[in-house]
Design an enzyme around this catalytic site. Structure first.
Site, PDB file in Angstrom:
ATOM      1  CD  GLU A 400     -28.052 108.316  86.788  1.00 28.91           C
ATOM      2  OE1 GLU A 400     -29.315 108.054  86.073  1.00 28.91           O
ATOM      3  OE2 GLU A 400     -27.043 108.418  86.203  1.00 28.91           O
ATOM      4  CD  GLU A 671     -30.759 111.792  81.262  1.00 26.60           C
ATOM      5  OE1 GLU A 671     -31.802 111.604  81.397  1.00 26.60           O
ATOM      6  OE2 GLU A 671     -29.793 110.906  81.419  1.00 26.60           O
TER       7      GLU A 671
END
Ligand code: RAM
Length: 790
Positions: A400, A671
């Site tokens: 990502e 996260e």
């Protein structure tokens, strides 16, 4: 008033002023140079006559480059020219290379890597699975100035040559394969082809390049059950690993990277499809060469020893294994291919982690009497260092690593209080404006990568909120001036989607990663997405009115103020009951409504504050907010007069909380609130990063409320110094290198007596509020205040 000391001399130099100042041509290898071919090297040989006084190299690439003159690296920068909105803007570097040139024959060459341009990172979907372009290309212009005033320019053109290199494969996600067995200097016996200019704006960088900022030694090296050597660096970092090994010619050694372990082995699942593997084919000669060249690297052994000394130094130290065209996010590595089971020490001579990131100047420091809070703060700093790698990314490790707008929107105030990000974020904002869709939609990630885009509350609002954070921190009106058209375009787009001043419906990410949302449905937050989107609409329009006022656009400022008033009225009508209940009744909706003054009636606001307190009590002071609620929850509690609850939350250990991750050994911010589950296993969600800065936005609150330092006018010209005591903290210190100089506040609490030492630089006025309620106003100098605390 006393004069301040002289500042250190500053040096500025204009880069190229006009597109016509480029005479060089874009070149690419005539053959080879494909995605599955070795990384190409393009270069030229040229003569330099006597009397050279200055040499400047202007250079950029489609891809990333590493340039050398006569074998020596021209700089310590990595991954230049960096990632910008390649369809519109491409940065170029300017290097003073005078010292690298010699009278007579010289050699200039550049190795080209896939980087963001042709790597998998850019091929998400914008280009339908294809990168920005199929071919890597180079543009290089060397400008020589001689003592007699003569000028000469050597520019890339069809006469340059091309060759392969020892880098057989390179991809940011998958890693690099380097064959140290191949000749150290590649033969450049191929031709190049001149290709058309990409036709985009070439811009000089306004931010520091990516560089090595630190090395981290291994804390342990053990053998895993699967027979690999496992190295723990004790800190989750971003960069790569530098090893010295001794082995046989042709022996393959590979290094895999991960942030956490599971059952004593690397946990690779969170990295999804990223292979994160650097592979080396050993020369077996004790060669000290780095990835593609041993002659005189800036950081290499060869640089220290000189070409003649290379062989002997190398024989002692073994082969140096270090990639140069990739980066990884990791705390652990495992190494395959060394005869670990027999006697690793004979083969692995040394290993260290090399930390890479944009080389930003540190500007903020914070410490308290709480060891856990200090660790949390340190985790925020490490998370920022790893994710400020040329662009502000969500995460640095899995497949990502994108410039998610929502993440930097919530983190920007913290970023400005830790490092000088004025150039870094201004540059990214220029990309944001360039990548904005014709209808004003701000893409979810910048530089743009996705094919489909729609307006996303809290993400697209980065267009307004990030420039405002920069203005508050640096006092530079020009950033607002430059971004104003982008801000208004975003708001015209959002306004077109609103109904009676509310932003309803649409496909929103909302309060992303609310800890109560199902692990596989992170957008299914408790907070009603319409409430969140409308709150963001109000917030951005409110800021836009302020921006217009700063820019002297008074009519527009009034128009936006009226609109903001209308949005607030609609928000109250639609979402807030007379009893102060906000629709969906969860921490985030109260936090947004209270913090951004969306509830206009004072009595209703007070009731909403009480309700927030009840909700926080009910959950025993644990956090129940996602990306959008988290940056405001503690401030909202404070605004509601619930300082003790804010302290209980920030110092809480029960999951979900910030210190939960600290207790589980986190060295960066995660996260998810539970990227690691309480039993230490990895969250089964397919999106589980251990290095994401969004929840680290709490550091800004820590600086302002615990440290007590808040800028109250742009650029810290006026500041408030008002530490709020709470929890069981007995001291805190904050310092910030403001545009005026260092502001520092250091407090401690001892036997009921509060003492504050304050440093104020010339040009700054500080309004001091002591815990006793006493006020003082001071200007530059050192100040000490004390008071009794009941
Ligand atoms: C994931 C990451 C990122 C977030 C987006 C919406 O990719 O969590 O941080 O902004 O989702």
């Amino acid at each position: 008033m006393a004069d301040s000391a002289w500042s250190a001399p500053a040096y500025v130099e204009a880069a190229l002023l006009e597109p016509g100042d480029w005479s060089a041509q874009w070149i690419t290898p005539a053959t080879g140079g494909g995605i599955f071919d070795p990384a190409p090297v393009l270069g030229t040989r040229f003569d330099v006559s006597d009397g050279l006084v200055d040499a400047r190299l202007r250079i950029t690439a489609l891809g990333i480059f590493e340039a050398r003159i006569n074998g020596a690296l021209v700089s310590e920068d990595h991954f230049a020219p960096g990632w910008s909105s390649y369809d519109h803007r491409l940065r170029y570097q300017n290097y003073d290379v005078t010292a690298l040139l010699q009278p007579g024959e010289n050699d200039l060459e550049a190795l080209l890597g896939n980087g963001w341009y042709r790597g998998r990172i850019a091929s998400f979907s914008l280009h339908r699975g294809h990168p920005y372009g199929e071919k890597l290309a180079l543009l290089a212009q060397l400008e020589l100035t001689f003592a007699d005033g003569r000028r000469e320019t050597i520019g890339s053109d069809g006469g340059w040559s091309a060759g392969g290199s020892r880098v057989l494969a390179n991809d940011f996600y998958d890693g690099q394969t380097t064959d140290l067995h191949l000749p150290v200097r590649p033969a450049r016996d191929g031709a190049v082809t001149v290709v058309p200019s990409p036709g985009v704006e070439l811009v000089a960088p306004v931010a520091p390049a990516v560089r090595e900022t630190q090395t981290v030694p291994a804390v342990s090296t053990t053998l895993t059950a699967s027979g690999r050597l496992l190295v723990d660096f004790g800190q989750n970092v971003v960069g790569w690993v530098r090893l010295r090994v001794r082995g046989e010619a042709g022996q393959r050694v590979s290094v895999r990277h991960a942030e956490v372990l599971e059952n004593g082995e690397l946990s690779l699942r969170p990295l999804r499809s990223a292979k994160v593997t650097d592979t080396y084919i050993l020369a077996g000669t004790g060669d000290a060469g780095a990835a593609w060249d041993a002659a005189g690297g800036v950081a290499g052994v060869a640089g220290a020893a000189g070409a003649a000394g290379v062989a002997s130094v190398a024989a002692e130290l073994g082969e140096l294994l270090e990639p140069n065209l990739v980066f990884h996010g990791f705390r652990y590595i495992d190494i395959d291919g060394l005869n670990a089971a027999e006697d690793p020490a004979t083969e692995l001579l040394s290993v260290e982690a090399v930390v890479l990131g944009s080389d930003l100047e540190r500007t903020g420091w914070f410490e308290t009497s709480s060891v856990e809070l200090n660790q949390l703060h340190q985790n925020v700093v490490w998370g920022m260092r790893g994710n400020f790698l040329d662009v502000p990314t969500d995460c640095p490790q899995r497949d990502e690593r994108l410039g998610w707008t929502g993440d930097i929107q919530v983190f920007a105030p913290t970023a400005t209080s830790l490092f000088d990000v004025s150039g870094f974020l201004s540059s990214w904002l220029a990309d944001l404006a360039a990548d904005q869709l014709p209808d004003g939609t701000v893409p979810a990630v910048i530089p743009r990568v996705f094919l489909e885009e729609k307006p996303l509350a809290g993400w697209g609002d980065a267009a307004v909120i990030v420039p405002w954070a920069l203005y508050e921190a640096y006092g530079d009106r020009a950033i607002l001036e430059r971004q104003y058209p982008s801000m208004t375009r975003w708001h015209d787009r959002v306004t077109a989607d609103t109904t009676d001043n509310l932003w309803l419906g649409g496909d929103q990410l909302g309060d992303w990663l609310d800890p109560l949302a199902p692990p596989d449905a992170p957008a299914k937050a408790q907070a009603d997405p319409d409430v969140v989107a409308s709150a963001y609409y109000a917030r951005s329009i409110d800021l836009l009115a302020r921006v217009a006022a700063v820019l002297g656009r008074h009519d527009e400022a009034e128009r936006y103020e009226r609109l903001a008033t209308g949005i607030r009225a609609a928000f109250n009508r639609e979402f807030v009951s007379p009893e102060g209940i906000v629709r969906s009744d969860c921490q985030t909706v109260y936090a947004l409504a209270i913090r951004w003054r969306l509830i206009t009636d004072a009595d209703v606001l007070a009731l909403a504050g009480q309700r927030l307190r009840e909700l926080v009590d009910e959950r025993n002071f644990t956090v129940a907010t996602g990306f959008l609620g988290t940056p405001v929850i503690l401030d909202a509690l404070l605004d509601a007069g619930q300082l003790d609850a804010a302290y209980a939350m920030v110092l809480g250990h029960e999951h979900p909380s910030w210190l939960y991750s600290v207790d589980l050994g986190a060295t960066t911010v995660w996260e998810r609130w539970d990227s690691l589950l309480p039993d230490g296993s990895v969250n089964p969600g397919e999106m589980t990063s251990f290095n994401h800065y969004a929840f680290g936005a709490v550091a800004d609150w820590m600086h302002r409320v615990i440290g007590g330092l808040t800028p109250t006018s742009p650029g810290y010209r006026d500041v408030s110094i008002a530490p709020r005591l709470g929890g069981d903290l007995t001291s805190a210190s904050i310092s910030h290198l403001s545009p005026f100089g260092l502001i520092a506040a250091d407090w401690c609490l001892n036997g009921g007596v509060f003492a504050l030492a304050l440093t104020v630089p010339v040009g700054v006025t500080a309004a001091v509020t002591l815990p006793s309620g006493e006020h003082h106003r001071v200007t530059h100098g050192e100040h000490v205040f004390t008071c009794d605390v009941p």
